[in-house]
Design an enzyme around this catalytic site. Sequence first.
Site, short mmCIF file in Angstrom:
data_model
loop_
_atom_site.label_atom_id
_atom_site.label_comp_id
_atom_site.label_asym_id
_atom_site.label_seq_id
_atom_site.Cartn_x
_atom_site.Cartn_y
_atom_site.Cartn_z
N VAL A 9 0.86 -1.18 0.00
CA VAL A 9 0.00 0.00 0.00
C VAL A 9 0.89 1.23 0.00
O VAL A 9 2.02 1.19 0.47
CB VAL A 9 -0.98 0.03 1.20
CG1 VAL A 9 -2.06 -1.03 1.05
CG2 VAL A 9 -0.25 -0.12 2.52
N SER A 10 0.35 2.32 -0.54
CA SER A 10 1.16 3.52 -0.75
C SER A 10 1.37 4.38 0.49
O SER A 10 2.40 5.01 0.63
CB SER A 10 0.52 4.39 -1.84
OG SER A 10 0.45 3.67 -3.03
N THR A 11 0.37 4.43 1.36
CA THR A 11 0.49 5.34 2.51
C THR A 11 0.45 4.57 3.82
O THR A 11 -0.08 3.46 3.90
CB THR A 11 -0.64 6.39 2.51
OG1 THR A 11 -1.90 5.71 2.62
CG2 THR A 11 -0.63 7.22 1.23
N GLN A 14 -2.89 3.31 5.29
CA GLN A 14 -3.57 2.18 4.65
C GLN A 14 -3.01 0.89 5.23
O GLN A 14 -1.97 0.89 5.87
CB GLN A 14 -3.34 2.19 3.14
CG GLN A 14 -3.95 3.39 2.43
CD GLN A 14 -3.55 3.41 0.95
OE1 GLN A 14 -2.39 3.23 0.61
NE2 GLN A 14 -4.53 3.63 0.09
#
Length: 193
Positions: A9-11, A14
Site C-alpha cells: 500500500v502507498s500510505t 492504509q
Amino acid sequence: MATFAYGRVSTADQTTENQRQEIERAGIVIDYWFADEGVSGKVPAAQRPQFAQLQQQIRAGETLVVSKLDRLGRDAQDVGATIKALAARRIEVIVLQLGKLDLTSPAGKLMLTMLGAVAEMERDLLVERTQAGLARAKQQGTELGRPAKTNDSQRLAIIAQHAKGASISELARTYEISRASIGRILKAQPDAA
C-alpha cells in the site's frame, strides 16, 4: 513447497490486510506473508524492502501470490522484469486479478507478451506526447533545458579574467561551476574561432 504472498500500500494510514484476506478467500494458504506499507507504487519492486526480503527467501518450486498485477512493479516494464526474474528461478507467480493465472506458464507468458506490447505502446505514446509538448514550447518561445548557472555579465568576466591569467580551476571555484563549464564558456567566445 511454500506459498509466499505479497501486498503493498502507498500510505502509512492504509493496510495490506485486505490484500491478505483476498488471497486467503481465494483458498490459498499463505505460508509466508510480506508487505510493504507506505511504499509508493512508483518505487520499482526490487527497491521495496519487504519485496527484496521475499526474493531472498523464496526458492525454486515455490509460489508467489499477489492480489493485483501492479503489486509486482511500478509499470508494465518493471512488472515484466520482475516476473521474468522469478520465472528464471522457477518460481510460480499467481496474480488473483488475472484469475489465478500462473504468469510463468505458457498462457502466462502470452499474457506477459501482450502486457509488454501494451507497455511499449505506452512508452511510444509518451515519447510522442513529450516531443509534441517540446515542439509547442519551442514555438511559444520557451527556453528549454537547464537554466544557465552564469549570466552574460559573469561569462564576460570569466573570459576577461582568463585573458588576464586566471586559471580554469580558479575561475571554477570563484563562480562555483565545473571546470567543464568554464571550458565551454571560453570555447564559445567569439575570438576562439
